[in-house]
Enzyme design. Structure first.
Site, PDB file in Angstrom:
ATOM      1  N   ASP A  16      16.985   8.747   1.177  1.00 13.90           N
ATOM      2  CA  ASP A  16      16.215   8.750   2.562  1.00 13.90           C
ATOM      3  C   ASP A  16      16.525   9.760   3.506  1.00 13.90           C
ATOM      4  OD1 ASP A  16      15.554   5.971   1.793  1.00 13.90           O
ATOM      5  OD2 ASP A  16      17.725   5.527   1.744  1.00 13.90           O
ATOM      6  N   HIS A  44       8.329   5.731  -0.261  1.00 16.58           N
ATOM      7  CA  HIS A  44       8.147   6.026   0.886  1.00 16.58           C
ATOM      8  C   HIS A  44       6.683   5.960   1.402  1.00 16.58           C
ATOM      9  CE1 HIS A  44       7.648   9.990  -1.689  1.00 16.58           C
ATOM     10  NE2 HIS A  44       6.345   9.562  -1.204  1.00 16.58           N
TER      11      HIS A  44
HETATM   12  P1  IMP Z   1      18.685   1.153  -8.666  1.00 15.71           P
HETATM   13  O1  IMP Z   1      18.344   2.583  -8.612  1.00 15.71           O
HETATM   14  O2  IMP Z   1      17.747   0.191  -8.173  1.00 15.71           O
HETATM   15  O3  IMP Z   1      19.581   0.764  -9.779  1.00 15.71           O
HETATM   16  O4  IMP Z   1      20.039   0.891  -7.315  1.00 15.71           O
HETATM   17  C1  IMP Z   1      21.394   1.605  -7.466  1.00 15.71           C
HETATM   18  C2  IMP Z   1      21.749   2.208  -5.995  1.00 15.71           C
HETATM   19  O5  IMP Z   1      21.214   3.291  -5.953  1.00 15.71           O
HETATM   20  C3  IMP Z   1      21.673   1.212  -5.101  1.00 15.71           C
HETATM   21  O6  IMP Z   1      22.800   1.393  -4.348  1.00 15.71           O
HETATM   22  C4  IMP Z   1      20.352   1.577  -4.327  1.00 15.71           C
HETATM   23  O7  IMP Z   1      20.322   1.030  -3.012  1.00 15.71           O
HETATM   24  C5  IMP Z   1      20.363   2.978  -4.585  1.00 15.71           C
HETATM   25  N1  IMP Z   1      19.129   3.435  -4.545  1.00 15.71           N
HETATM   26  C6  IMP Z   1      18.217   3.595  -5.527  1.00 15.71           C
HETATM   27  N2  IMP Z   1      17.090   4.177  -5.241  1.00 15.71           N
HETATM   28  C7  IMP Z   1      17.266   4.610  -3.812  1.00 15.71           C
HETATM   29  C8  IMP Z   1      16.343   5.333  -3.061  1.00 15.71           C
HETATM   30  O8  IMP Z   1      15.374   5.937  -3.357  1.00 15.71           O
HETATM   31  N3  IMP Z   1      17.128   5.798  -1.846  1.00 15.71           N
HETATM   32  C9  IMP Z   1      18.483   5.172  -1.465  1.00 15.71           C
HETATM   33  N4  IMP Z   1      19.146   4.491  -2.250  1.00 15.71           N
HETATM   34  C10 IMP Z   1      18.499   4.217  -3.494  1.00 15.71           C
END
Ligand code: IMP
Length: 468
Positions: A16, A44
Site C-alpha cells: 500500500d 488498487h
Molecule cells: P495473503 O497474501 O493473502 O496470503 O496474506 C498474507 C499477508 O500479506 C497478510 O498480512 C496480508 O494482509 C498481506 N498482504 C497481502 N497482499 C497485500 C497487499 O497487496 N498489500 C498489503 N498487504 C498485503
C-alpha cells in the site's frame, strides 16, 4: 545489442505504498506491463476521467489502448475473480481481448484453496484469496500427495482429468477438515466454467515475452505486495507466499535478466502495515499491533475510530499509540474494502536502506510526504524518523533475520524540523520549504538511492518529480 528495456517496480515497505500512481507516470514509454507474483491479494483502483476500475489480477496498463498485458508464471490466478474483473473492464468500454495473456504455467486457485485459507489464513490475517494454499500445493509436487496443484495449460489440455482432480481436492477437504457445507458439484462446475471462459487468454509459448522484448518492446514489471512481505526474506509467517523482491520479476515474469534496465522502489513517508508481525517503527508498538488485530481487525474500523475520538485530540496526546491512531485517521490508512485499521509507523530509514540495497533500487519515490505536516499538531519536538536500531544495547544497521530477534529491536529516533506549510499544493521541487528539501536530501544520503519523485497528495497532479 539489446534494444529494449525492462523496468521493475516494487514496494519497499509493507504494501500500500501507492505503487500504481508512480507507475502511472511512466507507462507511456512501455509496450508491455506484466505481473510476476501473487494473485487477487493485490488490489488498487485505477481512475481515468470518470471511470473507476478496481484491479486485482489484471496488470495496471489497462487504460493504455495498445498496451499488452501479461500475467507471468510466478502468479496464481483465481479464474472466477478474474472473469469478474474482465467483465468490469469491458463494461467500462475498455478493450482487453487480443492484448491480454496468461502464462500456461500459472497455478490455478482451486476452490479448496479458498476454503483452506478461510480457516488457516486467519492465523496470519491473510486476504483469504487462497494464495498460501495454492503456492503450497505448487511446491508439494508429489504425485501421490492427496492435494494436487493444477497449472492453467494442464487444465486446458486435459480438462477431464483435471476437473476430476479439482473435485478430489475438494472432497479431500470435506473428508479431512470436516467441511460438510460444501456443495462440491456447484463449486467444481463453476470453477470449470470459469477456466474455460479464460481459455482464450492462455499463452502456450514460454518464449513469447522473451521474443517480444528481443524485438524491441519495452516491458514494465509491476510488483504486487512489497518486499517486507516476501515469503523468504519477510518476517515469516506474517508474509505473503510469493517472492516479492525485484529479482523475482525475471523468474516470475518469464524473461531473462539480461534485459534489466532499472529498478524503481516506492515507499511512503508514514508507514503502514496490515496484519501481524514485527514492525520496528510502529507508533504504539505491541499495543497498536494488538489493537489493530482485535476481532480480526474489525473491532476498530474507520467509523468506530471517528466516533470514539477526534484525531486532533489524539495527536496532542503524550502517547505514541494515540498519535498513531490520530495519524491513521487523518491520513486515511484503512483497508480500502474492509475499512480495517492499518498499523501506523514512523518512516524507518534503516529498513528502507536495506531494501534499497538488496533490490538495487535506482530510483526511489516517496509518497505521502504531505502527511508529515500532521506532526505539527503533536507535542513532539519534530518529525520522528527512525535512523538506527538498538539490539541488546548495541547499535545495529540492519534488520535481524530472526523474526523473534527483530521484535527485540528498539528504534533510534531522530527528530527533523517540522514542516510549517501545507505542501499539498506545491508543483515544483525547488519551491518546496527548506525543511522538506533537507529531509529528502537526508533520506537520499542515508539510503544511498536517488529520490526521483515525491507524492504530496492523493490526486494525480499532486506528484512532484525532482530535477534530474
Ligand atoms: P495473503 O497474501 O493473502 O496470503 O496474506 C498474507 C499477508 O500479506 C497478510 O498480512 C496480508 O494482509 C498481506 N498482504 C497481502 N497482499 C497485500 C497487499 O497487496 N498489500 C498489503 N498487504 C498485503
Amino acid at each position: 545489442m539489446i534494444k529494449a528495456k525492462s523496468t521493475v517496480l516494487i514496494g519497499l515497505q509493507y504494501g500500500d505504498e501507492g505503487k500504481a500512481r508512480v507507475m502511472d507516470t511512466m507507462l507511456k514509454d512501455y509496450q508491455i506491463v506484466a505481473r510476476f507474483n501473487g494473485g487477487a491479494n493485490a488490489g488498487h483502483t485505477l481512475q481515468v476521467g470518470n471511470i473507476n476500475i478496481a484491479l486485482h489480477q489484471v496488470p495496471s496498463g489497462i487504460f493504455y489502448k495498445d498496451m499488452m498485458l501479461y500475467i507471468g508464471s510466478g502468479c496464481v490466478v483465481n479464474p472466477k475473480k478474474l472473469l469478474e474483473e474482465i467483465k468490469e473492464i469491458k463494461s467500462n468500454g475498455v478493450k482487453i481481448d487480443g492484448r491480454f495473456f496468461i502464462s500456461g504455467y500459472v497455478t490455478l486457485i482451486q476452490p479448496h484453496h479458498l476454503l483452506f485459507d478461510e480457516i488457516y489464513g486467519k492465523d496470519i490475517g491473510s486476504t483469504k484469496n487462497g494464495i498460501g494454499p495454492a503456492y503450497a500445493d505448487r511446491a508439494m509436487r508429489a504425485k501421490r500427495s492427496e492435494i494436487k496443484n493444477i497449472r492453467f495449460a494442464d487444465y486446458i489440455y486435459n480438462n477431464k482429468k483435471f476437473k476430476k482432480m479439482v473435485r478430489d481436492n475438494l472432497a479431500h477437504m470435506e473428508e479431512k477438515h470436516g467441511m460438510t457445507e460444501v456443495d462440491i458439484d456447484k463449486q467444481v462446475d463453476e470453477f470449470d466454467k470459469s477456466v474455460m471462459l479464460i481459455k482464450k487468454y492462455l499463452c502456450k509459448d514460454p518464449l513469447m515475452i522473451e521474443s517480444l522484448v528481443e524485438k524491441g518492446k519495452n516491458i514494465f514489471f509491476e510488483g504486487a505486495q512489497s518486499v517486507m512481505l516476501d515469503v523468504v526474506t519477510g518476517a515469516t509467517p506474517f508474509v505473503t507466499s510469493s517472492r516479492t523482491i525485484a529479482a523475482a520479476a525475471y523468474t516470475g515474469g518469464d524473461l531473462s535478466n539480461r534485459y534489466h534496465y532499472k529498478t524503481i522502489g516506492v515507499a511512503k513517508a508514514i508507514m503502514s502495515r496490515v496484519g501481524n508481525g514485527p514492525f520496528i517503527s510502529e507508533l504504539g508498538g505491541e499495543k497498536s499491533e494488538n489493537y489493530c488485530a482485535e476481532e480480526g481487525g474489525f473491532a476498530h474500523i474507520k467509523e468506530k475510530e471517528y466516533a470514539d475520538a477526534k484525531p486532533e485530540d489524539l495527536l496532542a496526546s503524550k502517547e505514541f499509540f494515540d498519535i498513531g491512531k490520530g495519524l491513521r485517521m487523518l491520513t486515511g490508512e484503512y483497508g480500502a474494502t474492509t475499512k480495517r485499521p492499518r498499523r501506523i509507523g514512523m518512516l524507518d530509514l534503516v529498513m528502507l536502506r536495506q531494501n534499497c540495497k538488496l533490490n538495487g533500487v535506482d530510483e526511489l519515490y516517496i509518497n505521502k510526504l504531505d502527511c508529515l505536516v500532521q506532526f505539527n499538531k503533536t507535542r513532539l519536538p519534530g518529525i520522528p524518523i527512525v535512523v538506527g536500531y538498538k539490539l541488546d544495547g548495541r547499535k545495529i544497521d540492519y534488520m535481524p533475520t530472526s523474526v523473534d530477534e527483530a521484535r527485540e529491536v528498539k528504534p533510534i529516533i531522530k527528530y527533523f524540523p517540522l514542516i510549517k506549510e501545507d505542501i499539498s499544493l506545491f508543483k515544483e521541487y525547488d519551491k518546496l520549504p527548506a525543511e522538506v528539501k533537507g529531509l529528502v536530501e537526508f533520506i537520499e544520503k542515508f539510503v544511498e538511492a536517488k529520490v526521483c519523485g515525491i507524492g504530496v497528495g492523493p490526486e494525480r497532479e499532486q506528484f512532484i518529480l525532482l530535477p534530474a
